[in-house]
Scaffold this motif. Structure first.
Motif, PDB file in Angstrom:
ATOM      1  N   LEU A 178     -14.371 -32.601  -8.612  1.00  0.00           N
ATOM      2  CA  LEU A 178     -12.688 -32.360  -9.098  1.00  0.00           C
ATOM      3  C   LEU A 178     -12.256 -33.281  -8.886  1.00  0.00           C
ATOM      4  O   LEU A 178     -11.421 -34.109  -9.860  1.00  0.00           O
ATOM      5  N   ARG A 179     -12.039 -33.918  -7.392  1.00  0.00           N
ATOM      6  CA  ARG A 179     -11.072 -34.851  -7.420  1.00  0.00           C
ATOM      7  C   ARG A 179     -11.545 -36.125  -7.894  1.00  0.00           C
ATOM      8  O   ARG A 179     -10.910 -36.676  -8.919  1.00  0.00           O
ATOM      9  N   LEU A 180     -12.239 -36.364  -8.260  1.00  0.00           N
ATOM     10  CA  LEU A 180     -13.096 -37.200  -8.956  1.00  0.00           C
ATOM     11  C   LEU A 180     -12.655 -37.088 -10.445  1.00  0.00           C
ATOM     12  O   LEU A 180     -12.338 -38.231 -11.352  1.00  0.00           O
ATOM     13  N   ILE A 181     -12.999 -36.055 -11.133  1.00  0.00           N
ATOM     14  CA  ILE A 181     -12.082 -36.248 -12.188  1.00  0.00           C
ATOM     15  C   ILE A 181     -10.540 -36.469 -12.716  1.00  0.00           C
ATOM     16  O   ILE A 181     -10.502 -37.075 -13.409  1.00  0.00           O
ATOM     17  N   ILE A 182     -10.383 -35.551 -11.621  1.00  0.00           N
ATOM     18  CA  ILE A 182      -9.119 -36.007 -11.616  1.00  0.00           C
ATOM     19  C   ILE A 182      -8.656 -37.363 -11.983  1.00  0.00           C
ATOM     20  O   ILE A 182      -7.291 -37.499 -12.347  1.00  0.00           O
ATOM     21  N   LEU A 183      -8.806 -37.735 -10.770  1.00  0.00           N
ATOM     22  CA  LEU A 183      -8.599 -39.174 -10.251  1.00  0.00           C
ATOM     23  C   LEU A 183      -9.187 -39.964 -12.020  1.00  0.00           C
ATOM     24  O   LEU A 183      -8.339 -40.970 -11.747  1.00  0.00           O
ATOM     25  N   LEU A 184      -9.964 -40.349 -12.107  1.00  0.00           N
ATOM     26  CA  LEU A 184     -10.154 -40.727 -13.766  1.00  0.00           C
ATOM     27  C   LEU A 184      -9.048 -40.052 -14.280  1.00  0.00           C
ATOM     28  O   LEU A 184      -9.081 -41.109 -15.998  1.00  0.00           O
ATOM     29  N   LEU A 185      -8.852 -38.871 -14.942  1.00  0.00           N
ATOM     30  CA  LEU A 185      -8.242 -38.857 -15.453  1.00  0.00           C
ATOM     31  C   LEU A 185      -6.458 -38.914 -15.823  1.00  0.00           C
ATOM     32  O   LEU A 185      -5.699 -39.707 -16.705  1.00  0.00           O
ATOM     33  N   VAL A 186      -6.083 -39.128 -14.420  1.00  0.00           N
ATOM     34  CA  VAL A 186      -4.773 -40.107 -14.009  1.00  0.00           C
ATOM     35  C   VAL A 186      -5.367 -41.979 -13.973  1.00  0.00           C
ATOM     36  O   VAL A 186      -4.499 -42.324 -15.061  1.00  0.00           O
ATOM     37  N   CYS A 187      -6.536 -42.013 -14.295  1.00  0.00           N
ATOM     38  CA  CYS A 187      -6.538 -43.740 -14.518  1.00  0.00           C
ATOM     39  C   CYS A 187      -6.360 -43.765 -15.848  1.00  0.00           C
ATOM     40  O   CYS A 187      -6.024 -44.598 -16.568  1.00  0.00           O
ATOM     41  N   VAL A 188      -7.268 -42.916 -16.407  1.00  0.00           N
ATOM     42  CA  VAL A 188      -6.919 -43.096 -18.030  1.00  0.00           C
ATOM     43  C   VAL A 188      -5.667 -42.637 -18.850  1.00  0.00           C
ATOM     44  O   VAL A 188      -5.245 -43.600 -19.481  1.00  0.00           O
ATOM     45  N   LEU A 189      -4.685 -41.789 -18.534  1.00  0.00           N
ATOM     46  CA  LEU A 189      -3.047 -41.794 -18.449  1.00  0.00           C
ATOM     47  C   LEU A 189      -2.500 -43.083 -18.228  1.00  0.00           C
ATOM     48  O   LEU A 189      -1.411 -43.170 -19.004  1.00  0.00           O
ATOM     49  N   VAL A 190      -2.522 -43.418 -17.204  1.00  0.00           N
ATOM     50  CA  VAL A 190      -1.918 -44.406 -16.715  1.00  0.00           C
ATOM     51  C   VAL A 190      -2.434 -45.956 -17.657  1.00  0.00           C
ATOM     52  O   VAL A 190      -1.273 -46.354 -18.098  1.00  0.00           O
ATOM     53  N   ALA A 191      -3.930 -45.701 -18.128  1.00  0.00           N
ATOM     54  CA  ALA A 191      -3.623 -46.956 -18.862  1.00  0.00           C
ATOM     55  C   ALA A 191      -3.430 -46.867 -20.045  1.00  0.00           C
ATOM     56  O   ALA A 191      -2.873 -47.789 -20.867  1.00  0.00           O
TER      57      ALA A 191
END
Length: 149
Positions: A6-19
């Motif tokens: 779950l933490r990894l998915i949230i981190l990936l979503l945040v990275c995609v959003l920032v990009a």
């Protein structure tokens, strides 16, 4: 393990959003720069101080409370004028807060912004944020057809 996933998915979503935000910002700036470069020529007397050579102008947008304008951009413009002798280049200081017509014409997003006008009054380059002396000199050389080895 589920907590880690779950933490990894949230981190990936945040990275995609920032990009997405970064790419969108770059697209916005590129569009505004294109609009500024396509602006109608600024009708000003383009003759130099001696009256026979055309003059390149730099519009330096700033505001009274812009620290970077006064501590970085202004000295860079002064160095540029000193290096060039100042006879074919002129820096025009524009208060971005009070001169809305020029601010809108050149799509000023932030201060400092510099707009390099060619000898006909057309925008040749738009620099959002601080532009150092070397960058401004290269832009002026491109207008004047000066090659630097």
């Amino acid at each position: 393990m589920a907590d880690f996933s779950l933490r990894l998915i949230i981190l990936l979503l945040v990275c995609v959003l920032v990009a997405i935000i970064v790419v969108s910002g770059r697209i916005l700036v590129a569009r505004r720069r294109q609009q500024a470069l396509a602006a109608e020529p600024l009708s000003i007397d383009s003759s130099g101080k001696d009256g026979d050579e055309p003059l390149v102008r730099i519009l330096a947008f700033s505001s009274e409370d812009c620290r970077q304008c006064h501590t970085l951009q202004q000295p860079a413009l002064e160095r540029l004028l000193k290096q060039s002798g100042g006879d074919r280049i002129e820096a025009v200081h524009v208060d971005a807060v009070t001169q809305h017509d020029l601010t809108e014409r050149y799509k000023v997003l932030t201060v400092p912004t510099t707009v390099v006008l060619d000898t006909e009054g057309n925008a040749h380059a738009v620099n959002y944020g601080f532009a150092n002396t070397q960058k401004l000199q290269e832009q002026i050389n491109a207008i004047l057809g000066v090659s630097v080895s």
